[in-house]
Design a protein around this motif. Structure first.
Motif, mmCIF file in Angstrom:
data_model
loop_
_atom_site.group_PDB
_atom_site.id
_atom_site.type_symbol
_atom_site.label_atom_id
_atom_site.label_comp_id
_atom_site.label_asym_id
_atom_site.label_seq_id
_atom_site.Cartn_x
_atom_site.Cartn_y
_atom_site.Cartn_z
ATOM 1 N N GLY A 290 -31.571 11.322 -35.329
ATOM 2 C CA GLY A 290 -30.519 11.954 -36.116
ATOM 3 C C GLY A 290 -30.568 11.967 -37.563
ATOM 4 O O GLY A 290 -29.667 12.703 -38.136
ATOM 5 N N GLN B 244 -25.824 15.379 -38.733
ATOM 6 C CA GLN B 244 -25.439 15.724 -37.432
ATOM 7 C C GLN B 244 -24.727 14.220 -36.833
ATOM 8 O O GLN B 244 -23.866 14.483 -36.033
ATOM 9 C CB GLN B 244 -26.435 16.119 -36.580
ATOM 10 N N ASP C 282 -21.164 14.170 -38.031
ATOM 11 C CA ASP C 282 -20.312 15.562 -37.668
ATOM 12 C C ASP C 282 -19.119 15.321 -37.290
ATOM 13 O O ASP C 282 -18.523 14.900 -36.237
ATOM 14 C CB ASP C 282 -21.285 16.360 -36.616
#
Length: 294
Positions: free
Chosen positions: A200, A233, A236
């Motif tokens: 990520g 992400q 998020d």
């Protein structure tokens, strides 16, 4: 309200060391940037932000894009004749500060502690020759070369500086290094290297000047001004909706945004918040209740 907090999180541990008074993890409301939650505000609103220092360091909190009036302290709201204007307010240990301003300019404006080390969570000096050479320097094993403990307490005099927390100019186990050039093969790999992703996180190509090797102490100094690994992400949340890609690579420690949005974008974020699993309307969201931002 934003609580200013700080912790000592030592290597190989996820639990703060409450006995340590040398902190390396600094937060807004318990979250470090980029995981901290931005303040989302409609353009044209008047905003009051309350800062409360719950740690053991002073914090000069600085706002980009605006000046504000400091209107209150931990004792009470100040008389208007005592208000001071600026873009930075110093929040001392066990103190509170209220500041107010009108958000008349659109944008994503930084709000952060202006002490540079408080924006660098877990930053420590690179481990000497390991950043420039192949293999291990003589006299050191890999664990000590990387700052890992082999014996003794993490807060002991002999180990503490090796973890990048010492007050001196160097670490017991770190070694002086000459201003030697980066290995040619490594440089070529960096130039041709595509963006990398890892669980990520994303790291773009490092921007290294051609004459970087003439900088004393490189690479420690050279990478301080550039972005870290971005993790858009991973962090998020509705409040981050619409931020430019890679924004999280520039955030760490006591940093967040004051996001001043037009009505349409503000409503989008509020709708996303309501759609989150487990959303429960608060009193201020009920008809007839005044909606305030603090």
């Amino acid at each position: 309200m934003i609580a200013l907090q700080e912790y000592a999180v030592l290597p190989n541990s996820t639990i703060p060391n409450s006995m340590s008074m040398e902190f390396n993890w600094l937060t807004f409301n318990g979250k470090a940037g980029p995981a901290s939650t931005p303040l989302v505000i409609r353009q044209g609103e008047r905003v009051r932000v309350r800062l409360i220092n719950m740690g053991m360091d002073h914090h000069p909190i600085h706002l980009h894009g605006f000046t504000f009036w400091e209107t209150g302290r931990e004792g009470a709201r100040q008389r208007e004749s005592a208000w001071t204007r600026g873009n930075t307010t110093l929040v001392g240990v066990a103190q509170a500060r209220d500041f107010e301003f009108v958000v008349d300019r659109l944008g994503d404006w930084m709000l952060h502690c202006h002490l540079p080390h408080h924006m660098m969570n877990q930053m420590s000096s690179n481990v000497g020759p390991m950043t420039r050479r192949d293999g291990m320097p003589a006299g050191l094993d890999m664990e000590r070369g990387m700052g890992m403990l082999r014996q003794g307490s993490a807060t002991s005099e002999e180990n503490g500086p090796s973890l990048g927390r010492g007050m001196g100019v160097g670490s017991t186990f770190e070694q002086r290094m000459s201003n030697s050039p980066i290995k040619a093969e490594s440089t070529m790999q960096h130039q041709d290297m595509p963006d990398m992703q890892h669980q990520g996180m994303q790291m773009g190509k490092p921007e290294v000047s051609k004459d970087a090797n003439s900088v004393p102490g490189f690479p420690q100094d050279a990478f301080m001004e550039g972005p870290m690994m971005s993790m858009d992400q991973m962090v998020d949340k509705p409040e981050n909706f619409g931020l430019r890609p890679g924004w999280s690579g520039f955030m760490a420690g006591m940093m967040t945004f004051v996001r001043v949005l037009p009505q349409e974008k503000y409503d989008q974020i509020m709708d996303l918040r309501k759609k989150q699993e487990g959303y429960k309307p608060m009193k201020m969201d009920m008809p007839g209740m005044e909606h305030k931002h603090e």
